[in-house]
Design a protein around this motif. Structure first.
Motif, PDB file in Angstrom:
ATOM      1  N   LEU A 187       0.830  -1.200   0.000  1.00 49.17           N
ATOM      2  CA  LEU A 187       0.000   0.000   0.000  1.00 49.17           C
ATOM      3  C   LEU A 187       0.865   1.249   0.000  1.00 49.17           C
ATOM      4  O   LEU A 187       1.890   1.298   0.675  1.00 49.17           O
ATOM      5  N   ASN A 188       0.455   2.236  -0.794  1.00 47.50           N
ATOM      6  CA  ASN A 188       1.061   3.571  -0.756  1.00 47.50           C
ATOM      7  C   ASN A 188      -0.057   4.610  -0.699  1.00 47.50           C
ATOM      8  O   ASN A 188      -0.935   4.608  -1.569  1.00 47.50           O
ATOM      9  N   GLY A 189       0.002   5.492   0.286  1.00 43.31           N
ATOM     10  CA  GLY A 189      -0.853   6.678   0.253  1.00 43.31           C
ATOM     11  C   GLY A 189      -2.308   6.476   0.619  1.00 43.31           C
ATOM     12  O   GLY A 189      -2.626   5.775   1.580  1.00 43.31           O
ATOM     13  N   TRP A 190      -3.187   7.101  -0.116  1.00 42.29           N
ATOM     14  CA  TRP A 190      -4.644   7.145   0.132  1.00 42.29           C
ATOM     15  C   TRP A 190      -4.974   7.765   1.494  1.00 42.29           C
ATOM     16  O   TRP A 190      -6.027   7.468   2.064  1.00 42.29           O
ATOM     17  N   GLY A 191      -4.060   8.543   2.060  1.00 45.98           N
ATOM     18  CA  GLY A 191      -4.335   9.167   3.358  1.00 45.98           C
ATOM     19  C   GLY A 191      -4.018   8.258   4.531  1.00 45.98           C
ATOM     20  O   GLY A 191      -4.223   8.616   5.696  1.00 45.98           O
TER      21      GLY A 191
END
Ligand code: NDP
Length: 327
Positions: free
Chosen positions: A86-90
């Motif tokens: 996973l990277n990012g998305w808050g």
């Protein structure tokens, strides 16, 4: 129970500490993950130290990226045992993140771990490396080719800069690196930079237009550095801007845009659409020499992450920092 870093803010101030956390406290999500590794990005260091307004909900588990094994899933794309990243998305900002042994996430945010990478290798790349690849893809999308001329990479000894140099040099570009750490010149040359320039040539006010040099650029610094890069970019050259390590302002003029037709492309890794992020990871699997990851990254334990966050913001950390959350 599982271990993780918790960031809290109350009357006594802003603090980050390792705690034992009850699984019942995990946020909503359709995939529960046993995290194996996370990383320390610039943003994570801001979140842990409170030096920037990254965390928008307290208490928060920081960590904007992670890799691990699916423990439970009600999402149609994932089942128990799958390896995901996973990277990012808050995540690590508004939703509990990767600097913990367990995470619960929205399955739509996940990317299957490319088979070419071990979990450690994937996090050696991490969000910084994935962002570097988004910058490279943006240069290519605008038609920049190795025969067009030199590419400038700023913040070269940092995470985004290191991976950008490695990928661009593998693709055949002549890469010039800008750093404040001249002692790291050998490291940057090993990654593929052909010339090293001193940061002080860029981070002071310059002219609206300077001698044309760069066919393209990857800038992580912003402020005067970004303005000076635009001023010295060749006719119809392309500058990608992804960071603010030197400041959020952009004290430029329109001259490079209206007289030399340069393009400034903004890069955001956090909300980047799924298809583009899957393509970035596919490209990393083909266009980054895995052997270079050993040079770029080093591993620390969860217990060390809080101290290393301060070192990172003080410019004392080279390349990428992988966090083994089970150590
Ligand atoms: P790092 O801390 O690993 O690297 C940043 C590098 O910038 C440092 O190593 C240093 O390079 C240089 N630098 C630091 N301070 C200054 C300064 N005051 N003036 C000039 N140069 C400076 O961070 P990352 O590589 O992880 O991230 C770099 C930037 O990109 C950050 O601003 C981060 O927030 C941003 N970012 C943005 C993303 C997006 O989606 N848009 C995603 C990921 C990161 P050197 O020592 O070589 O001079």
């Amino acid at each position: 129970m599982f271990k993780g870093i918790i960031v809290e803010k109350d009357e006594s101030g802003y603090k980050a500490a390792i705690k034992d956390i009850d699984k019942a406290q995990l946020p909503e999500g359709d995939v529960t993950i046993q995290v194996s590794h996370s990383t320390l990005n610039y943003k994570d260091a801001l979140a842990i130290t409170g030096k920037g307004p990254v965390v928008r909900k307290f208490p928060m588990v920081p960590g904007i990226d992670l890799v691990g094994t699916v423990e439970e899933s009600t999402h149609s794309d994932y089942k128990s045992g799958d390896m995901v990243l996973l990277n990012g998305w808050g995540v690590g900002e508004t939703h509990w993140g990767g600097l913990a042994q367990t995470a619960r996430l929205n399955g739509d945010w996940l990317v299957p771990l490319p088979s070419k990478f071990t979990p450690l290798q994937a996090m050696s790349i991490g969000t910084a490396g994935y962002t570097a690849m988004l910058c490279v893809m943006a240069l290519e999308k605008q038609g920049v080719k190795p025969s067009d001329g030199e590419i400038l990479v700023t913040g070269a000894a940092g995470g985004v800069g290191s991976v950008a140099i490695a990928v661009l040099s593998k693709l055949g570009f002549r890469v010039v690196a800008v750093t404040g750490r001249s002692a790291d010149a050998d490291y940057l040359k090993k990654l593929g930079a052909v010339e090293i320039l001193e940061r002080s040539q860029f981070n002071v006010p310059g002219k609206p237009l300077a001698k044309e040099r760069w066919a393209g650029a990857v800038d992580v610094v912003g402020s005067h550095t970004l303005a000076n890069i635009c001023a010295s970019t060749r006719y119809q050259g392309v500058v990608t801007a992804c960071g603010l390590a030197g400041g959020m302002d952009f004290p430029s003029t329109v001259a490079p845009f209206i007289l030399r037709g340069i393009t400034l492309v903004g890069i955001d890794s956090v909300m980047c659409p799924r298809a583009e992020r899957i393509e970035a990871w596919r490209r990393l699997a083909t266009d980054l020499e895995i052997e270079k990851l050993g040079t770029i990254s080093h591993e620390i334990s969860l217990g060390q992450a809080i101290d290393v966050a301060t070192q990172l913001l003080n410019g004392k950390v080279r390349g990428r920092v992988v966090v083994d959350v089970n150590k």
